[in-house]
Design a protein around this motif. Structure first.
Motif, PDB file in Angstrom:
ATOM      1  N   GLU A 105       0.822  -1.218   0.000  1.00  0.00           N
ATOM      2  CA  GLU A 105       0.000   0.000   0.000  1.00  0.00           C
ATOM      3  C   GLU A 105       0.854   1.265   0.000  1.00  0.00           C
ATOM      4  N   GLY A 106       2.158   1.105  -0.184  1.00  0.00           N
ATOM      5  CA  GLY A 106       3.036   2.276  -0.315  1.00  0.00           C
ATOM      6  C   GLY A 106       3.094   3.138   0.933  1.00  0.00           C
ATOM      7  N   SER A 107       2.995   2.507   2.126  1.00  0.00           N
ATOM      8  CA  SER A 107       2.985   3.302   3.364  1.00  0.00           C
ATOM      9  C   SER A 107       4.330   3.324   4.077  1.00  0.00           C
ATOM     10  N   ASN A 108       5.338   2.711   3.448  1.00  0.00           N
ATOM     11  CA  ASN A 108       6.672   2.740   4.066  1.00  0.00           C
ATOM     12  C   ASN A 108       7.732   3.012   3.005  1.00  0.00           C
ATOM     13  N   ILE A 109       7.353   3.868   2.043  1.00  0.00           N
ATOM     14  CA  ILE A 109       8.277   4.146   0.932  1.00  0.00           C
ATOM     15  C   ILE A 109       8.335   5.650   0.667  1.00  0.00           C
ATOM     16  N   LEU A 110       9.434   6.052   0.016  1.00  0.00           N
ATOM     17  CA  LEU A 110       9.522   7.409  -0.525  1.00  0.00           C
ATOM     18  C   LEU A 110       9.951   7.276  -1.986  1.00  0.00           C
ATOM     19  N   PHE A 124      -4.416  -0.648  13.425  1.00  0.00           N
ATOM     20  CA  PHE A 124      -4.368   0.643  12.725  1.00  0.00           C
ATOM     21  C   PHE A 124      -3.006   0.973  12.106  1.00  0.00           C
ATOM     22  N   ILE A 125      -2.121  -0.034  11.988  1.00  0.00           N
ATOM     23  CA  ILE A 125      -0.877   0.208  11.239  1.00  0.00           C
ATOM     24  C   ILE A 125      -1.243   0.074   9.761  1.00  0.00           C
ATOM     25  N   PRO A 126      -0.923   1.082   8.944  1.00  0.00           N
ATOM     26  CA  PRO A 126      -1.272   0.980   7.528  1.00  0.00           C
ATOM     27  C   PRO A 126      -0.472  -0.126   6.829  1.00  0.00           C
ATOM     28  N   VAL A 162      -0.490  -7.157   4.653  1.00  0.00           N
ATOM     29  CA  VAL A 162       0.028  -8.267   5.464  1.00  0.00           C
ATOM     30  C   VAL A 162       1.380  -8.732   4.903  1.00  0.00           C
ATOM     31  N   GLY A 163       1.524  -8.729   3.577  1.00  0.00           N
ATOM     32  CA  GLY A 163       2.769  -9.209   2.956  1.00  0.00           C
ATOM     33  C   GLY A 163       3.978  -8.353   3.284  1.00  0.00           C
ATOM     34  N   ALA A 164       3.746  -7.055   3.523  1.00  0.00           N
ATOM     35  CA  ALA A 164       4.875  -6.170   3.844  1.00  0.00           C
ATOM     36  C   ALA A 164       5.205  -6.199   5.331  1.00  0.00           C
ATOM     37  N   LYS A 209      14.966  -9.849  -3.355  1.00  0.00           N
ATOM     38  CA  LYS A 209      15.238 -11.165  -3.956  1.00  0.00           C
ATOM     39  C   LYS A 209      14.027 -12.081  -3.855  1.00  0.00           C
ATOM     40  N   ILE A 210      13.083 -11.741  -2.981  1.00  0.00           N
ATOM     41  CA  ILE A 210      11.890 -12.577  -2.813  1.00  0.00           C
ATOM     42  C   ILE A 210      10.641 -11.695  -2.789  1.00  0.00           C
ATOM     43  N   ILE A 211       9.497 -12.340  -3.060  1.00  0.00           N
ATOM     44  CA  ILE A 211       8.213 -11.632  -2.944  1.00  0.00           C
ATOM     45  C   ILE A 211       7.315 -12.478  -2.038  1.00  0.00           C
ATOM     46  N   SER A 218       4.763   8.857   5.698  1.00  0.00           N
ATOM     47  CA  SER A 218       4.996   7.410   5.724  1.00  0.00           C
ATOM     48  C   SER A 218       5.264   6.940   7.142  1.00  0.00           C
ATOM     49  N   GLY A 219       4.595   7.538   8.116  1.00  0.00           N
ATOM     50  CA  GLY A 219       4.847   7.170   9.515  1.00  0.00           C
ATOM     51  C   GLY A 219       6.245   7.620   9.914  1.00  0.00           C
ATOM     52  N   SER A 220       6.878   6.855  10.790  1.00  0.00           N
ATOM     53  CA  SER A 220       8.226   7.236  11.260  1.00  0.00           C
ATOM     54  C   SER A 220       9.205   7.203  10.095  1.00  0.00           C
TER      55      SER A 220
HETATM   56  C1  LIG Z   1       0.632   6.888   9.448  1.00  0.00           C
HETATM   57  C2  LIG Z   1       1.579   5.699   9.454  1.00  0.00           C
HETATM   58  C3  LIG Z   1       1.835   5.037  10.639  1.00  0.00           C
HETATM   59  C4  LIG Z   1       2.699   3.931  10.665  1.00  0.00           C
HETATM   60  N1  LIG Z   1       2.911   3.304  11.853  1.00  0.00           N
HETATM   61  C5  LIG Z   1       3.738   2.231  11.906  1.00  0.00           C
HETATM   62  C6  LIG Z   1       3.965   1.549  13.151  1.00  0.00           C
HETATM   63  O1  LIG Z   1       3.403   1.885  14.185  1.00  0.00           O
HETATM   64  N2  LIG Z   1       4.814   0.500  13.147  1.00  0.00           N
HETATM   65  C7  LIG Z   1       5.442   0.072  12.010  1.00  0.00           C
HETATM   66  O2  LIG Z   1       6.210  -0.901  12.095  1.00  0.00           O
HETATM   67  N3  LIG Z   1       5.236   0.688  10.827  1.00  0.00           N
HETATM   68  C8  LIG Z   1       4.405   1.746  10.740  1.00  0.00           C
HETATM   69  N4  LIG Z   1       4.205   2.388   9.542  1.00  0.00           N
HETATM   70  C9  LIG Z   1       4.913   1.924   8.342  1.00  0.00           C
HETATM   71  C10 LIG Z   1       4.082   0.956   7.445  1.00  0.00           C
HETATM   72  O3  LIG Z   1       2.744   1.001   7.809  1.00  0.00           O
HETATM   73  C11 LIG Z   1       4.564  -0.493   7.545  1.00  0.00           C
HETATM   74  O4  LIG Z   1       5.939  -0.581   7.282  1.00  0.00           O
HETATM   75  C12 LIG Z   1       3.810  -1.421   6.576  1.00  0.00           C
HETATM   76  O5  LIG Z   1       4.127  -2.760   6.867  1.00  0.00           O
HETATM   77  C13 LIG Z   1       4.116  -1.134   5.104  1.00  0.00           C
HETATM   78  O6  LIG Z   1       3.205  -1.883   4.315  1.00  0.00           O
HETATM   79  P1  LIG Z   1       2.924  -1.521   2.797  1.00  0.00           P
HETATM   80  O7  LIG Z   1       2.051  -2.584   2.244  1.00  0.00           O
HETATM   81  O8  LIG Z   1       2.422  -0.142   2.685  1.00  0.00           O
HETATM   82  O9  LIG Z   1       4.384  -1.645   2.191  1.00  0.00           O
HETATM   83  P2  LIG Z   1       5.051  -0.719   1.067  1.00  0.00           P
HETATM   84  O10 LIG Z   1       5.291   0.629   1.629  1.00  0.00           O
HETATM   85  O11 LIG Z   1       4.273  -0.810  -0.189  1.00  0.00           O
HETATM   86  O12 LIG Z   1       6.441  -1.461   0.875  1.00  0.00           O
HETATM   87  C14 LIG Z   1       7.421  -1.401   1.881  1.00  0.00           C
HETATM   88  C15 LIG Z   1       8.631  -2.245   1.456  1.00  0.00           C
HETATM   89  O13 LIG Z   1       8.275  -3.625   1.449  1.00  0.00           O
HETATM   90  C16 LIG Z   1       8.429  -4.193   0.145  1.00  0.00           C
HETATM   91  N5  LIG Z   1       7.269  -5.084  -0.035  1.00  0.00           N
HETATM   92  C17 LIG Z   1       5.962  -4.750   0.058  1.00  0.00           C
HETATM   93  N6  LIG Z   1       5.193  -5.846  -0.090  1.00  0.00           N
HETATM   94  C18 LIG Z   1       6.038  -6.889  -0.296  1.00  0.00           C
HETATM   95  C19 LIG Z   1       5.854  -8.294  -0.524  1.00  0.00           C
HETATM   96  N7  LIG Z   1       4.647  -8.835  -0.565  1.00  0.00           N
HETATM   97  N8  LIG Z   1       6.964  -9.060  -0.697  1.00  0.00           N
HETATM   98  C20 LIG Z   1       8.209  -8.511  -0.663  1.00  0.00           C
HETATM   99  N9  LIG Z   1       8.439  -7.199  -0.455  1.00  0.00           N
HETATM  100  C21 LIG Z   1       7.360  -6.401  -0.266  1.00  0.00           C
HETATM  101  C22 LIG Z   1       8.451  -3.016  -0.817  1.00  0.00           C
HETATM  102  O14 LIG Z   1       9.193  -3.333  -1.981  1.00  0.00           O
HETATM  103  C23 LIG Z   1       9.108  -1.940   0.038  1.00  0.00           C
HETATM  104  O15 LIG Z   1      10.513  -2.093   0.020  1.00  0.00           O
HETATM  105  C24 LIG Z   1       3.327   3.493   9.473  1.00  0.00           C
HETATM  106  C25 LIG Z   1       3.055   4.163   8.275  1.00  0.00           C
HETATM  107  C26 LIG Z   1       2.186   5.251   8.262  1.00  0.00           C
HETATM  108  C27 LIG Z   1       1.891   5.946   6.965  1.00  0.00           C
END
Ligand SMILES: Cc1cc2nc3c(=O)[nH]c(=O)nc-3n(C[C@H](O)[C@H](O)[C@H](O)COP(=O)(O)OP(=O)(O)OC[C@H]3O[C@@H](n4cnc5c(N)ncnc54)[C@H](O)[C@@H]3O)c2cc1C
Length: 333
Positions: free
Chosen positions: A49-54, A111-113, A116-118, A172-174, A231-233
């Motif tokens: 969901e792009g919540s831990n990227i820039l 409520f962590i965005p 599950v896969g990330a 290297k893995i998904i 993107s959170g922290s």
């Molecule tokens: C408001 C806010 C609050 C947050 N609070 C927290 C918190 O309390 N604790 C915390 O730990 N994090 C927090 N986060 C960060 C974020 O929510 C987590 O890191 C989350 O797990 C990212 O999921 P995503 O699907 O958005 O991953 P993405 O941002 O899309 O991807 C993150 C990374 O994982 C890789 N990736 C994604 N999916 C896969 C997959 N299926 N297989 C292999 N690689 C993959 C991507 O290539 C990228 O490198 C917060 C973010 C926001 C915006």
């Protein structure tokens, strides 16, 4: 379907308007393998969901968004269940599913965005609990061989905001599904974290009340990405050795600290950022959130490079001021 020249603005919580040459959603494992084969020599990357990227620039390759769905109990006894969740499920929806069925283990992570896969990638954590406490295994496609592998908990090297998937298996893995162990009543709960303890005063320690308290505290402290991009922290809390800590404590007697294994000490990065006077500061379209100094925000029209410049500036100032090297928690693309 593969689309072309797509803006990723709505696919990252920072709301950065970067483009990708090719774009597709991945609906299942077969779809994933077929689309990777189609890439041939063109690079590709995976997003949830792009919540831990820039996103710092446009991308000339394929951006694949993981969207496979499903939550299935695969083992059960009188005290616990093993549940397999497909990688594209929304993490908080999975927490709500567990609460509804009265299974304990992930209520503190409400409520962590994200997907599950990330979640295993950075071993998500909040309010005294980390993903590793409930993680059993995950199934992942190895990109080089296009074969599936199972990673058990002991293979994953989970640490604070890190795992093997951020180190030797990075890109290297998904991950296509994750298995969790959740608990039936009577529940063991974790209310060690002080803000959670305070929020629960006068209430019963049920998993539903814990999740509600976590959600309320999070809503009051963290900016909502649908209103203000973030993107959170942005930074990890640095972990330093005892000598360095004593040196800092001498200079800053009020420095907050948490003991870690192996005689190490964790310092809240938010405190360091506040100390250099950056909390709430705005620089053009980018800034530091006024309630949580760990969060860098996009006031609307920031580019990825504006956010990155600010993050690097903070990093440099902290190094000069405290002699501590901050690390980014957010993944740069
Ligand atoms: C408001 C806010 C609050 C947050 N609070 C927290 C918190 O309390 N604790 C915390 O730990 N994090 C927090 N986060 C960060 C974020 O929510 C987590 O890191 C989350 O797990 C990212 O999921 P995503 O699907 O958005 O991953 P993405 O941002 O899309 O991807 C993150 C990374 O994982 C890789 N990736 C994604 N999916 C896969 C997959 N299926 N297989 C292999 N690689 C993959 C991507 O290539 C990228 O490198 C917060 C973010 C926001 C915006």
């Amino acid at each position: 379907m593969i689309k072309q020249n797509i803006s990723l603005k709505k696919y990252n919580t920072f709301g950065i308007d970067a483009k990708t040459r090719f774009f597709s959603e991945i609906l299942n494992e077969k779809d994933l393998i077929e689309k990777i084969k189609k890439c041939k020599k063109t690079p590709f990357r995976i997003l949830g969901e792009g919540s831990n990227i820039l996103l710092t620039k446009d991308y000339k390759g394929y951006t694949f968004i993981i969207k496979n769905k499903g939550i299935n109990i695969i083992q059960e006894n009188e005290s616990e269940i093993v549940v397999e969740v497909q990688a594209g499920e929304n993490w908080h929806n999975f927490v709500l599913w567990a609460l509804e069925k009265n299974y304990a283990g992930i209520e503190n992570l409400a409520f962590i965005p994200g997907t599950v896969g990330a979640a295993p990638i950075q071993n998500i954590g909040a309010y005294g609990v980390e993903l590793k406490t409930v993680f059993k295994s995950c199934r992942a496609l190895e990109i080089e061989t296009l074969t599936f592998k199972i990673f058990k908990k002991e293979d994953c090297d989970f640490e604070y905001r890190s795992s093997i998937f951020k180190k030797q298996f990075k890109e290297k893995i998904i991950i296509t599904s994750v298995c969790f162990v959740l608990h039936k009543p009577p529940h063991k709960i974790n209310t060690d974290y002080d803000p959670l303890k305070n929020a629960l005063k006068g209430k019963k320690n049920t998993i539903q009340n814990i999740a509600n308290a976590v959600i309320n505290v999070r809503k009051s402290k963290l900016p909502d990405p649908s209103k203000i991009g973030n993107s959170g922290s942005f930074f990890k809390n640095p972990i330093i050795n005892k000598d360095k800590f004593l040196e800092l404590k001498n200079k800053y007697p009020d420095i907050p600290n948490f003991f870690e294994p192996y005689n190490k000490i964790k310092i809240p990065a938010a405190w360091l950022i506040e100390k250099i006077g950056y909390k709430g500061k705005r620089f053009g379209h980018a800034g530091i959130h006024n309630k949580q100094a760990l969060v860098i925000v996009n006031y609307g029209n920031a580019e990825g490079s504006d956010i990155l410049m600010l993050a690097n500036q903070i990093k440099e100032k902290i190094l000069i001021h405290f002699g501590i090297k901050l690390e980014f928690e957010v993944n740069l693309f």
